[in-house]
Enzyme design. Structure first.
Site, PDB file in Angstrom:
ATOM      1  N   LYS A 201       0.849  -1.206   0.000  1.00 57.33           N
ATOM      2  CA  LYS A 201       0.000   0.000   0.000  1.00 57.33           C
ATOM      3  C   LYS A 201       0.875   1.243   0.000  1.00 57.33           C
ATOM      4  O   LYS A 201       1.877   1.307   0.731  1.00 57.33           O
ATOM      5  CB  LYS A 201      -0.918  -0.028   1.225  1.00 57.33           C
ATOM      6  CG  LYS A 201      -2.020   1.025   1.194  1.00 57.33           C
ATOM      7  CD  LYS A 201      -2.945   0.895   2.393  1.00 57.33           C
ATOM      8  CE  LYS A 201      -4.104   1.881   2.329  1.00 57.33           C
ATOM      9  NZ  LYS A 201      -4.998   1.791   3.504  1.00 57.33           N
TER      10      LYS A 201
ATOM     11  N   SER B 270      -9.919   1.910   2.506  1.00 59.23           N
ATOM     12  CA  SER B 270      -9.092   2.674   1.593  1.00 59.23           C
ATOM     13  C   SER B 270      -8.071   1.816   0.838  1.00 59.23           C
ATOM     14  O   SER B 270      -7.512   2.245  -0.154  1.00 59.23           O
ATOM     15  CB  SER B 270      -8.326   3.751   2.372  1.00 59.23           C
ATOM     16  OG  SER B 270      -7.430   3.143   3.299  1.00 59.23           O
TER      17      SER B 270
ATOM     18  N   SER C 159      -9.946  -0.294   6.754  1.00 59.59           N
ATOM     19  CA  SER C 159      -9.383  -0.274   5.397  1.00 59.59           C
ATOM     20  C   SER C 159      -8.637  -1.524   4.943  1.00 59.59           C
ATOM     21  O   SER C 159      -8.280  -1.634   3.778  1.00 59.59           O
ATOM     22  CB  SER C 159      -8.452   0.916   5.240  1.00 59.59           C
ATOM     23  OG  SER C 159      -9.219   2.075   5.149  1.00 59.59           O
TER      24      SER C 159
HETATM   25  N1  GLN Z   1     -13.341   4.425   5.869  1.00 63.19           N
HETATM   26  C1  GLN Z   1     -12.710   4.860   7.064  1.00 63.19           C
HETATM   27  C2  GLN Z   1     -12.243   6.283   6.910  1.00 63.19           C
HETATM   28  O1  GLN Z   1     -12.488   6.834   5.900  1.00 63.19           O
HETATM   29  C3  GLN Z   1     -11.582   3.969   7.429  1.00 63.19           C
HETATM   30  C4  GLN Z   1     -10.381   4.187   6.603  1.00 63.19           C
HETATM   31  C5  GLN Z   1      -9.187   3.416   7.074  1.00 63.19           C
HETATM   32  O2  GLN Z   1      -9.279   2.419   7.760  1.00 63.19           O
HETATM   33  N2  GLN Z   1      -8.028   3.920   6.691  1.00 63.19           N
HETATM   34  O3  GLN Z   1     -11.658   6.858   7.762  1.00 63.19           O
END
Ligand code: GLN
Length: 499
Positions: free
Chosen positions: A82, A157, A181
């Site tokens: 990532k 994400s 995410s």
């Molecule tokens: N969807 C959540 C956010 O937008 C979690 C994102 C994540 O785990 N990085 O913060």
């Protein structure tokens, strides 16, 4: 062995074949690079493919093997990383324009551990900008598409990492999980993802979003592969002040001793009802029945404060991000706009931030700054922190009764691209079941539990364990994975259409 055979192998199989000399690390890397070349135009899992670097790493592994050395437990196994982790000499953007062109001068601890274990890093994967999002549509570089259906999102994400696995572009991937995410994209792509206990995987060199929640973790197509990667990346790091100085839970051993027998499993009552797709609930409930057949003792558990996890998270995470993202000032990193000699440093910084941050990031910086402002601190940030304590207490009560908790990972299957981009709250709901885990710092896994009968798309089941009991995820997850495969007669991704 042909390229199409190689890309279907698990990481465990690849490591074995390379160690025994049946296939070279170079052949394996070339097969995956060719696959990326063939399908990534459609999927867009990668932001950057490190073609030359990957081939060099593979050659180095082969050279060491030829000398009779043992170059690490994952020697020659390709991996998709990532783009939130720094990689020395290789671009790291975190999905943002503000970091476009930045070449980190150092490796994250996680990157270093991957290299020491002999993995071949194929490149950096797409993500929502600064990991803010649930669909990968907030990436400044365009969305990733779900390999199961290219008109749908892969989740976020870490959609790039999950899609790379599902499209057979890599057998292993790394994600980060601040509110879901890793688990949520795993659920939507029919792959496995684990958010380890907070503090057990170093955050040194992970671009900070919300420091009290962020955690890197392993992603793969099988539970056993996920465990192998977990064992490599976890462990104490003096460079991270929140790193836990304790032995890594025995995750690999746990997959070898997979069993549901005698495990006390709690079904979280609050994760059901309105907003949960019928097909998701059906597959989840069938899996719970299967766990019972496998000898688990299943009870219902109530965690009433989980209902408030989402509003609390969407105050705490933006508050922390408003502070963390202040470092992107156009002076130290990345994009600089309007520096023509007529403007002050503050003006250049403001122009660069206006141009470099996308709408969701700006929304969160504004929200977080507001929540932390002196007049509102107690009403918003303070209340959210009190809710966080209640959630921790709910978990403590639950784990006094059961060994693990289970729920669907996501209320729905993969949604169409564009469906939620203009409705942030609808997007935030994608993390309903995953967020409480981050707020409490526990460990959790998502693994595929079948296809929803309504749309034929993958459904994820979430297992949650207490902090530093990550091995329980693997013990139960591997048992369920085997039982589901026996019932279904094939592996989860065999149901996906060919790309
Ligand atoms: N969807 C959540 C956010 O937008 C979690 C994102 C994540 O785990 N990085 O913060």
């Amino acid at each position: 062995m042909t390229d199409s055979d190689i890309i279907k192998l698990t990481a465990t199989e690849i490591a074995g074949l390379i160690a025994s000399g049946e296939v070279s690390a170079l052949e394996v890397t070339e097969a995956h690079l060719a696959r990326i070349e063939a399908v990534d135009e459609k999927v867009h899992a990668f932001l950057h493919v490190d073609h030359e670097g990957a081939l060099a790493q593979a050659r180095a592994v082969d050279a060491r093997l030829a000398k009779g050395e043992r170059p690490g437990p994952l020697a020659g196994v390709p991996l998709a990383l990532k783009d939130a982790f720094t990689t020395r000499g290789v671009p790291t953007t975190c999905g943002s324009r503000i970091l476009e062109g930045w070449i980190p001068p150092y490796d994250a601890t996680l990157t270093r551990r991957l290299k020491d274990a002999g993995t071949v890093i194929l490149g950096k994967t797409n993500m929502d900008e600064f990991a803010m999002g649930s669909s990968t549509e907030n990436s400044a570089y365009g969305p990733t598409r779900n390999p199961w259906d290219l008109t749908r999102v892969p989740g976020g994400s870490g959609g790039g990492s999950a899609a790379a696995l599902a499209a057979y572009e890599a057998p292993l991937a790394i994600g980060t999980d601040t509110g879901g995410s890793i688990r949520q994209p795993a659920a939507l792509t029919g792959t496995v993802g684990v958010k380890p206990t907070y503090g057990s995987v170093s955050r040194y060199g992970l671009v900070a979003y919300s420091s009290s929640l962020d955690q890197g973790g392993p992603c793969a197509r099988t539970v056993a592969d996920t465990a192998l990667l977990h064992a490599v990346i976890a462990g104490h790091d003096p460079m991270d002040s929140t790193s836990i100085d304790a032995p890594v839970p025995p995750v690999v051993e746990a997959t070898r001793h997979a069993s549901a027998a005698g495990m006390r499993v709690g079904v979280v009552r609050e994760f059901a009802g309105e907003g949960y797709q019928a097909g998701v609930m059906q597959r989840f409930e069938e899996s719970v029945d299967l766990l019972r057949e496998l000898g688990a003792e299943v009870v219902e558990v109530s965690c009433p404060s989980f209902t408030y996890a989402m509003p609390a998270y969407y105050l705490i995470a933006p508050s922390e991000c408003s502070s963390n993202l202040a470092r992107f000032d156009a002076i130290r990193y990345g994009l600089r706009t309007g520096d023509d000699g007529t403007r002050s440093a503050e003006q250049v910084s403001a122009l660069s931030r206006a141009a470099g941050f996308g709408p969701e990031v700006k929304r969160r910086i504004i929200l977080g700054t507001y929540a932390l402002s002196s007049g509102y601190f107690d009403a918003y940030y303070g209340s959210a922190q009190r809710v966080r304590t209640l959630i921790i207490q709910d978990f403590a009560r639950a784990f006094a009764q059961v060994d693990v908790l289970v729920s669907p990972t996501m209320p729905t299957t993969a949604f169409p691209l564009g469906e939620r981009v203009d409705d942030p709250v609808a997007m935030y709901r994608a993390d309903l079941c995953t967020i409480p885990v981050n707020l409490a710092g526990n460990a959790a896994m998502s693994l595929p539990c079948g296809l929803s009968p309504e749309d034929g798309l993958p459904v994820g089941l979430q297992i949650i364990a207490p902090a530093m009991a990550d091995d329980r995820l693997y013990r139960l997850g591997a048992a369920l994975e085997t039982a589901l495969a026996e019932r279904r007669g094939h592996r989860p991704l065999d149901g996906a259409p060919a790309l």
